[in-house]
Write a protein that holds these residues in place. Structure first.
Motif, PDB file in Angstrom:
ATOM      1  N   ALA A 119      15.758   0.079 -14.195  1.00 49.08           N
ATOM      2  CA  ALA A 119      17.197   0.001 -13.939  1.00 49.08           C
ATOM      3  C   ALA A 119      17.953   1.097 -14.683  1.00 49.08           C
ATOM      4  CB  ALA A 119      17.711  -1.380 -14.348  1.00 49.08           C
ATOM      5  N   ARG A 120      17.509   1.416 -15.898  1.00 52.80           N
ATOM      6  CA  ARG A 120      18.222   2.413 -16.702  1.00 52.80           C
ATOM      7  C   ARG A 120      17.927   3.835 -16.251  1.00 52.80           C
ATOM      8  NH1 ARG A 120      15.860   1.373 -20.949  1.00 52.80           N
ATOM      9  NH2 ARG A 120      14.464   3.186 -21.126  1.00 52.80           N
ATOM     10  N   GLU A 121      16.657   4.149 -16.003  1.00 53.71           N
ATOM     11  CA  GLU A 121      16.280   5.523 -15.717  1.00 53.71           C
ATOM     12  C   GLU A 121      16.340   5.877 -14.234  1.00 53.71           C
ATOM     13  OE1 GLU A 121      12.455   6.249 -17.355  1.00 53.71           O
ATOM     14  OE2 GLU A 121      13.083   5.895 -19.449  1.00 53.71           O
ATOM     15  N   ARG A 122      16.020   4.933 -13.368  1.00 52.91           N
ATOM     16  CA  ARG A 122      15.954   5.246 -11.940  1.00 52.91           C
ATOM     17  C   ARG A 122      17.002   4.514 -11.117  1.00 52.91           C
ATOM     18  NH1 ARG A 122      11.377   7.784 -10.286  1.00 52.91           N
ATOM     19  NH2 ARG A 122      11.604   6.907  -8.205  1.00 52.91           N
ATOM     20  N   ARG A 123      17.804   3.663 -11.756  1.00 51.12           N
ATOM     21  CA  ARG A 123      18.846   2.908 -11.055  1.00 51.12           C
ATOM     22  C   ARG A 123      18.244   2.079  -9.914  1.00 51.12           C
ATOM     23  NH1 ARG A 123      23.276   3.311 -14.411  1.00 51.12           N
ATOM     24  NH2 ARG A 123      23.530   5.459 -15.103  1.00 51.12           N
ATOM     25  N   VAL A 124      17.089   1.482 -10.173  1.00 49.22           N
ATOM     26  CA  VAL A 124      16.386   0.693  -9.159  1.00 49.22           C
ATOM     27  C   VAL A 124      16.279  -0.749  -9.639  1.00 49.22           C
ATOM     28  CG1 VAL A 124      14.215   0.372  -7.919  1.00 49.22           C
ATOM     29  CG2 VAL A 124      15.082   2.666  -8.316  1.00 49.22           C
ATOM     30  N   LEU A 125      16.665  -1.676  -8.767  1.00 48.42           N
ATOM     31  CA  LEU A 125      16.550  -3.101  -9.058  1.00 48.42           C
ATOM     32  C   LEU A 125      15.729  -3.770  -7.959  1.00 48.42           C
ATOM     33  CD1 LEU A 125      20.234  -3.955 -10.088  1.00 48.42           C
ATOM     34  CD2 LEU A 125      18.273  -3.649 -11.617  1.00 48.42           C
ATOM     35  N   PRO A 126      14.921  -4.767  -8.276  1.00 44.81           N
ATOM     36  CA  PRO A 126      14.150  -5.467  -7.229  1.00 44.81           C
ATOM     37  C   PRO A 126      15.042  -6.363  -6.390  1.00 44.81           C
ATOM     38  CG  PRO A 126      13.805  -6.526  -9.347  1.00 44.81           C
ATOM     39  CD  PRO A 126      14.646  -5.300  -9.630  1.00 44.81           C
ATOM     40  N   GLU A 185       6.193  -7.705 -20.723  1.00 43.39           N
ATOM     41  CA  GLU A 185       5.881  -6.413 -20.123  1.00 43.39           C
ATOM     42  C   GLU A 185       6.739  -6.176 -18.880  1.00 43.39           C
ATOM     43  OE1 GLU A 185       2.050  -4.199 -17.979  1.00 43.39           O
ATOM     44  OE2 GLU A 185       1.821  -6.154 -18.957  1.00 43.39           O
ATOM     45  N   ALA A 186       6.921  -7.222 -18.081  1.00 43.16           N
ATOM     46  CA  ALA A 186       7.750  -7.103 -16.879  1.00 43.16           C
ATOM     47  C   ALA A 186       9.206  -6.844 -17.245  1.00 43.16           C
ATOM     48  CB  ALA A 186       7.633  -8.384 -16.049  1.00 43.16           C
ATOM     49  N   ASP A 187       9.725  -7.576 -18.237  1.00 47.26           N
ATOM     50  CA  ASP A 187      11.131  -7.394 -18.640  1.00 47.26           C
ATOM     51  C   ASP A 187      11.384  -5.961 -19.098  1.00 47.26           C
ATOM     52  OD1 ASP A 187      11.622 -10.017 -18.019  1.00 47.26           O
ATOM     53  OD2 ASP A 187      11.432 -10.742 -20.090  1.00 47.26           O
ATOM     54  N   ALA A 188      10.463  -5.419 -19.906  1.00 53.50           N
ATOM     55  CA  ALA A 188      10.635  -4.058 -20.412  1.00 53.50           C
ATOM     56  C   ALA A 188      10.584  -3.044 -19.274  1.00 53.50           C
ATOM     57  CB  ALA A 188       9.560  -3.748 -21.454  1.00 53.50           C
ATOM     58  N   ALA A 189       9.651  -3.232 -18.325  1.00 55.32           N
ATOM     59  CA  ALA A 189       9.523  -2.297 -17.222  1.00 55.32           C
ATOM     60  C   ALA A 189      10.729  -2.357 -16.300  1.00 55.32           C
ATOM     61  CB  ALA A 189       8.242  -2.596 -16.447  1.00 55.32           C
ATOM     62  N   LEU A 190      11.206  -3.544 -15.995  1.00 56.61           N
ATOM     63  CA  LEU A 190      12.366  -3.679 -15.110  1.00 56.61           C
ATOM     64  C   LEU A 190      13.620  -3.097 -15.743  1.00 56.61           C
ATOM     65  CD1 LEU A 190      11.680  -7.264 -13.711  1.00 56.61           C
ATOM     66  CD2 LEU A 190      11.589  -5.118 -12.419  1.00 56.61           C
ATOM     67  N   GLU A 191      13.760  -3.276 -17.052  1.00 56.11           N
ATOM     68  CA  GLU A 191      14.919  -2.705 -17.744  1.00 56.11           C
ATOM     69  C   GLU A 191      14.858  -1.181 -17.712  1.00 56.11           C
ATOM     70  OE1 GLU A 191      17.288  -0.891 -20.706  1.00 56.11           O
ATOM     71  OE2 GLU A 191      15.080  -1.016 -20.869  1.00 56.11           O
ATOM     72  N   ARG A 192      13.665  -0.622 -17.876  1.00 55.87           N
ATOM     73  CA  ARG A 192      13.499   0.833 -17.840  1.00 55.87           C
ATOM     74  C   ARG A 192      13.781   1.385 -16.439  1.00 55.87           C
ATOM     75  NH1 ARG A 192       7.786   4.013 -19.115  1.00 55.87           N
ATOM     76  NH2 ARG A 192       8.452   6.058 -18.291  1.00 55.87           N
ATOM     77  N   ALA A 216       7.671  -8.924  -8.515  1.00 53.86           N
ATOM     78  CA  ALA A 216       8.933  -8.320  -8.075  1.00 53.86           C
ATOM     79  C   ALA A 216       8.704  -7.538  -6.802  1.00 53.86           C
ATOM     80  CB  ALA A 216       9.508  -7.418  -9.155  1.00 53.86           C
ATOM     81  N   VAL A 217       9.709  -7.553  -5.931  1.00 51.21           N
ATOM     82  CA  VAL A 217       9.661  -6.812  -4.677  1.00 51.21           C
ATOM     83  C   VAL A 217      10.828  -5.831  -4.655  1.00 51.21           C
ATOM     84  CG1 VAL A 217       9.769  -6.941  -2.167  1.00 51.21           C
ATOM     85  CG2 VAL A 217       8.565  -8.719  -3.440  1.00 51.21           C
ATOM     86  N   GLU A 219       5.327  -4.627   5.046  1.00 52.37           N
ATOM     87  CA  GLU A 219       6.762  -4.840   5.175  1.00 52.37           C
ATOM     88  C   GLU A 219       7.435  -3.467   5.084  1.00 52.37           C
ATOM     89  OE1 GLU A 219       8.146  -7.562   5.961  1.00 52.37           O
ATOM     90  OE2 GLU A 219       6.450  -8.889   5.661  1.00 52.37           O
ATOM     91  N   PRO A 220       8.271  -3.106   6.048  1.00 53.92           N
ATOM     92  CA  PRO A 220       8.846  -1.755   6.064  1.00 53.92           C
ATOM     93  C   PRO A 220       9.584  -1.418   4.772  1.00 53.92           C
ATOM     94  CG  PRO A 220       9.256  -2.866   8.145  1.00 53.92           C
ATOM     95  CD  PRO A 220       8.688  -3.899   7.214  1.00 53.92           C
ATOM     96  N   GLY A 221       9.113  -0.365   4.097  1.00 56.54           N
ATOM     97  CA  GLY A 221       9.803   0.145   2.923  1.00 56.54           C
ATOM     98  C   GLY A 221       9.695  -0.692   1.664  1.00 56.54           C
ATOM     99  N   GLN A 222       8.816  -1.688   1.632  1.00 56.03           N
ATOM    100  CA  GLN A 222       8.751  -2.577   0.468  1.00 56.03           C
ATOM    101  C   GLN A 222       7.548  -2.278  -0.422  1.00 56.03           C
ATOM    102  OE1 GLN A 222       9.104  -6.764   1.226  1.00 56.03           O
ATOM    103  NE2 GLN A 222      11.116  -6.575   2.191  1.00 56.03           N
ATOM    104  N   VAL A 223       7.780  -2.388  -1.726  1.00 53.00           N
ATOM    105  CA  VAL A 223       6.733  -2.265  -2.740  1.00 53.00           C
ATOM    106  C   VAL A 223       6.753  -3.535  -3.580  1.00 53.00           C
ATOM    107  CG1 VAL A 223       5.957  -1.002  -4.779  1.00 53.00           C
ATOM    108  CG2 VAL A 223       6.867   0.255  -2.814  1.00 53.00           C
ATOM    109  N   VAL A 224       5.585  -4.130  -3.783  1.00 56.27           N
ATOM    110  CA  VAL A 224       5.469  -5.348  -4.579  1.00 56.27           C
ATOM    111  C   VAL A 224       4.715  -5.020  -5.864  1.00 56.27           C
ATOM    112  CG1 VAL A 224       3.373  -6.069  -3.344  1.00 56.27           C
ATOM    113  CG2 VAL A 224       4.720  -7.764  -4.592  1.00 56.27           C
ATOM    114  N   VAL A 225       5.201  -5.579  -6.982  1.00 57.43           N
ATOM    115  CA  VAL A 225       4.650  -5.273  -8.305  1.00 57.43           C
ATOM    116  C   VAL A 225       4.358  -6.584  -9.024  1.00 57.43           C
ATOM    117  CG1 VAL A 225       4.993  -4.025 -10.469  1.00 57.43           C
ATOM    118  CG2 VAL A 225       6.069  -3.187  -8.373  1.00 57.43           C
TER     119      VAL A 225
END
Length: 499
Positions: A159-166, A150-157, A180-181, A137-143
């Motif tokens: 969003a806070r550090e890299r301003r990235v949301l799935p 573990e997922a909640d902690a990683a997603l929160e980090r 998450a995609v 899929e063009p430009g997509q990363v799946v995790v």
């Protein structure tokens, strides 16, 4: 005004073409028996041979081109006026159709003869390449996180550090964990983001969102040979005896055709909003080979018409491409586990990725048999996934003469062979023929459903062993990378009571 020899020679320096005509004018009288070679030398031309003499080694002087008068009205250039002889053809402007030119000699290659239709390969036009097949899929990363916290902690980090949301976040109720995609603007950014994830979260299952496609190739050579080849005719098993078997399939949409009118089918689509569902042909053919029956159309009857089908529909059309991706496939598997299916048919394939590897490692912990198409990439192709994951029954295809399908993959991961070339399947009209490891996988899934109907407590590994023990050996003695254990024989597998 007359020209002497010196004046004519000077004129030849400025008007070369006129020299041919000038050369025909005698400077002094000469007889036809003995031509005056001096005037030819002045014009820079070879002297012709004497009449009746030997032909000169050099090319003789050609006669000057006669000037044709303008044709009279109504007279064609091709036909001279009556009584007027045709002029000789001009060496500069031939009236006859030209012959094919002689190709220039190429060092190391023989020259082509005059009139030859052959052309040097170097000037042959090259066929325009077709559009490249997209594997992601063009430009997509799946995790995939195995644990929710573990997922909640990683997603929160992130969003806070890299301003990235799935763009999507799915909690997998049956499989466990979170999927998450993430959508990036380019392939390069996706690669950088994936690399950063793997650095920040060691051991994380993060990869590009890989595409998977139906493994089929349609052909149109009518044959009906499946029941005899796999010993289906001697099974003697009634649909009621395996009516409780729950079979899952991950594919495209399934059409409501007559051959599936009596089947119990639960459907769920995993397409995102705005996506176009793939055509119904592939998914419908797979469903019919597992659980279809229609006595009115060539007496078609699959091996597990009493099974309960659970259709997870993930294939969509992207231009001319029918495909899905890792995220949709994992969500579909999670739903099928929640439906308590006993066997899952996967008539699709792709290159595999870290998320899929982790998901199938988790699937191996569940009491569900997995049957997948081995791939249609040919003998030199790399392994196709999910067929090549451990614990999956990978199925190759054979034809009516027990030859392996020419486009089938090879490899140590091949488990079994089943007919998959020119199989007749019903559709909304009369029916059609299909080829590909997609359909041989469906045949093995139907056989597995039949065995599970007889013995619902049969474990996935025991099911694979029972199918292998009953198979008819093909190719090299014993299991091999072309046919696996051999061609399935349903009757022999049903008579094998060992676990």
């Amino acid at each position: 005004m007359g020209l002497n020899a010196r004046d004519r020679m000077n004129a030849c320096w400025f008007f070369p073409l006129a020299c041919i005509a000038l050369a025909a004018l005698p400077a002094k009288a000469a007889t036809d028996e003995e031509p005056d070679c001096k005037r030819y030398r002045i014009a820079g031309l070879p002297c012709p041979a004497k009449p009746g003499g030997a032909r000169p080694a050099t090319r003789p002087l050609l006669p000057p081109r006669a000037v044709e008068p303008a044709p009279a009205a109504g007279r064609s250039l091709a036909a001279p006026a009556p009584g007027v002889p045709s002029p000789p053809p001009s060496p500069l402007f031939p009236l006859a159709a030209p012959t094919a030119p002689t190709a220039p000699a190429t060092p190391g290659l023989p020259a082509l003869p005059a009139g030859s239709a052959l052309l040097p390969m170097a000037i042959a036009p090259l066929a325009a390449p077709g559009p490249p097949v997209q594997t992601r899929e063009p430009g997509q990363v799946v995790v995939y996180w195995a644990a929710v916290d573990e997922a909640d902690a990683a997603l929160e980090r992130l969003a806070r550090e890299r301003r990235v949301l799935p763009i999507t976040r799915s909690r997998l109720e049956a499989l466990g964990g979170v999927l998450a995609v993430f959508q990036l603007e380019s392939a390069a950014q996706a690669a950088d983001f994936r690399a950063q994830l793997l650095r920040d979260f060691p051991g994380l299952a993060a990869d590009f969102n890989t595409r998977y496609r139906p493994l089929q190739q349609n052909q149109a050579r009518p044959r009906i040979y499946l029941p005899q080849k796999i010993d289906q005719v001697s099974t003697g098993v009634e649909p009621a005896s395996q009516g409780t078997t729950r079979v899952g399939m991950v594919d495209g949409p399934v059409a409501a055709i007559a051959a599936l009118a009596g089947a119990r089918i639960s459907r769920k689509s995993f397409l995102a909003a705005g996506e176009t569902a793939a055509p119904v042909g592939h998914g419908t053919s797979v469903a019919a080979l597992i659980a279809g029956q229609d006595a009115g159309v060539a007496g078609f009857r699959a091996m597990a018409p009493g099974a309960s089908l659970h259709s997870a529909e993930i294939m969509r059309s992207v231009g001319a491409d029918d495909c899905s991706n890792s995220a949709a496939l994992v969500r579909a598997l999670d739903w099928l586990l929640a439906e308590n299916v006993q066997l899952i048919n996967l008539s699709l394939g792709g290159p595999g990725d870290a998320v899929m590897e982790k998901a199938f490692a988790r699937l191996a912990e569940f009491p569900v048999a997995l049957v997948a198409a081995a791939g249609n990439g040919g003998p030199a192709a790399p392994p196709a996934y999910p067929a090549a994951y451990p614990g999956v029954i990978a199925v190759t295809a054979t034809d009516a003469s027990d030859n392996v399908y020419a486009a089938a993959n090879r490899g140590a991961y091949i488990t079994l062979a089943a007919p998959g070339v020119d199989l007749w399947v019903p559709d909304g009209a009369f029916g059609h023929y299909v080829s590909g490891t997609s359909f041989s996988a469906a045949v093995v899934s139907a056989a597995g459903a039949l065995l599970l109907g007889r013995n619902p407590l049969l474990k996935p590994r025991s099911l694979a062993r029972q199918l292998c023990r009953g198979a008819r050996d093909l190719g090299a003695p014993g299991p091999d990378p072309v046919f696996g254990c051999g061609l399935i024989q349903v009757g022999a597998s049903l008579r094998d009571e060992r676990l």
